[in-house]
Design an enzyme around this catalytic site. Structure first.
Site, PDB file in Angstrom:
ATOM      1  CD  GLU A 273       5.495  55.687   9.800  1.00 30.50           C
ATOM      2  OE1 GLU A 273       5.929  55.843  10.959  1.00 30.50           O
ATOM      3  OE2 GLU A 273       4.338  55.986   9.457  1.00 30.50           O
ATOM      4  CB  CYS A 307      10.194  53.648  13.167  1.00 26.30           C
ATOM      5  SG  CYS A 307       8.989  54.945  12.785  1.00 26.30           S
TER       6      CYS A 307
END
Length: 497
Positions: A273, A307
């Site tokens: 990720e 993010c």
């Protein structure tokens, strides 16, 4: 460096007032023991809101890694045989204990990350959904059976836990990242070693403590802390250890590429990720109040350090001036301060950052003069262009850039002009346009008239250079911790009834 706090409570004393002071562990967890590093070395953990050292943690080194993996593997040999309902019961009990300790864990997060307390406990509440979800997923692991082209044969598939798993986690959402990764691994029957960020070891240790209280067998969850200097070598040793079979990493794209190379040597299964450069698009027909509410969370929560946050805000020319004024007025109401102070709505950066400037500065752009710590004012820059550095890289800080566009085709091209593809957000009342953008925006998740793109029920992950695999969601995430075995059976010669 030690400085006076902007409020009266000294952090070390503050934790004497935890409802459960035993949740603060300044050791690593090996099996069911709280231990120091082999060398005895330790590192300081700093409160980013005051630059004050408030606790220390073991600085484990490469030589410490093997015993963690060996004991995790030994625990796996027995935990893998615990039946799914019993795994689910442990996760449900863990969920219950975290729920009861949510405010204490939130206080630890405040002094690790700088987040306001309300935001910190909000993270705990969000993270709890993953423990609950994967408790249910534990009993949903299914194989299959099929007839083959050869009439007297049958094939079947069984699924089994992959083995010792390693989680390398960031500092921005320490509790959410841990519970999401650990719950999936435990539900699948894997053991896990967590290496937390040097900035945020204590909230992770608290979660591990509660897992033991929930009945998790010794060695199934271990936590190995280390400082910034040893993080690369310890992470590499974990990735390359022959008994580690799965690695899950959340962090930057650059570091993710290094982790992938480490894992390639042993052909380890990995979930990545990585970075996001998320576009946030508002068309002329979009609901501006709805878009503003979503953007205020997606930009300023965690001081812009996530993010999934809006990195590039594209405004169609018909609403550009109006929405710019709306977001400016809302941003100027943000109160920057220490996360433990009542009324704070945005805390400091967890670590120091460089912020690029360009276009027209509408507000912010500097450090507050009256605050000590890694604070930076919420900053808005209008008339941004694609050539600016802030357009091409993930900002990861409290900088909001506004871009003007005219047509749907133009903004689609600009939105997709990034190597990363995590989330794209669009606000429009045009249903046909919504479907076009859903199919044609280069992102693994599309927020349509919403800023919420993450929950336990939904697969989390991106495309392009965002990484590999998914976390959360039905069946998808737990598969990351499973292997498949195919069996073939010939039925000729079997006893007849």
């Amino acid at each position: 460096m030690t400085r006076d706090l902007p409020f009266k409570v000294v952090p070390r004393w503050y934790f004497r007032y935890l409802d459960d002071p035993a949740l603060l562990h300044e050791e690593s967890l090996l099996n069911d023991q709280w231990v120091q590093s082999e060398s005895g070395k330790r590192f300081d953990v700093e409160d980013p809101g005051s630059c004050r050292i408030w606790a220390t943690s073991p600085a484990n080194e490469v030589g410490d890694v093997d015993k963690y993996v060996q004991l995790s593997h030994a625990a796996f040999e027995s935990y893998r045989h615990i039946n799914p309902p019993d795994r689910a019961k442990i996760l449900i009990k863990w969920h219950e204990l975290i729920t009861n300790a949510w405010e204490d864990i939130g206080k630890l997060i405040v002094f690790e990350t700088g987040k306001p307390l309300a935001e910190a406990v909000g993270e705990v509440d969000y993270a709890l959904g993953f423990a609950w979800w994967f408790a249910g997923e534990a009993e949903q692991i299914r194989g299959s059976i099929a007839l083959t082209a050869v009439s007297n044969r049958r094939t079947f598939v069984i699924k089994q836990p992959i083995g010792v798993s390693v989680a390398l986690v960031p500092w921005n959402l320490p509790v959410a990242m841990i519970i999401r990764k650990v719950s999936a691994a435990l539900a699948a029957g894997c053991t896990m070693i967590v290496k937390p960020s040097p900035e945020t070891p204590f909230s992770v240790m608290a979660l591990a403590d509660l897992s033991l209280r929930a009945g998790l067998p010794p060695g199934v969850l271990s936590v190995i802390s280390t400082d910034n200097a040893n993080t690369p070598s310890v992470s590499e040793a974990l990735c390359k250890h022959p008994l580690a079979r799965k690695v899950t990493f959340t962090g930057s794209t650059g570091v993710g590429s290094i982790v992938a190379r480490h894992c390639s040597e042993g052909l380890k299964k990995i979930t990545m990720e990585l970075g996001g450069n998320c576009p946030f698009i508002i068309f002329n027909d979009g609901d501006l109040d709805q878009a503003l509410a979503a953007l205020m969370i997606l930009k300023w929560r965690t001081a812009g350090q996530a993010c999934t946050h809006a990195n590039r805000v594209y405004l169609q020319s018909g609403i550009y001036d109006r929405f710019t004024q709306m977001v400016l007025e809302a941003t100027q109401k943000i109160r920057v301060g220490h996360g433990a102070e009542p009324g704070t709505t945005m805390g400091p950066l967890t670590t120091s950052h460089a912020v690029s400037k360009g276009g027209k500065l509408l507000c912010g752009g500097k450090q507050p003069e009256n605050l000590r710590g890694y604070f930076f004012e919420p900053t808005i820059i209008s008339e941004m262009t694609s050539e600016m550095m802030a357009s091409q890289e993930e900002i990861f800080g409290p900088l909001l850039g506004l871009y003007r566009f005219e047509t749907e085709e133009e903004v689609a091209k600009k939105a997709n002009d990034t190597s990363m593809g995590l989330v794209s957000y669009i606000f429009t009342r045009d249903v046909a346009r919504t479907w076009r953008r859903l199919e044609n925006l280069d992102a693994g998740m599309i927020g349509m008239n919403t800023g919420n793109s993450s929950c336990a029920e939904s697969p989390f992950g991106g495309i392009k250079m965002f990484g590999y695999g998914k976390e959360a969601g039905k069946f998808v995430a737990i598969e990351e911790y499973l292997i498949q075995k195919t069996g073939t059976l010939t039925i000729d010669g079997m006893p007849k009834l």
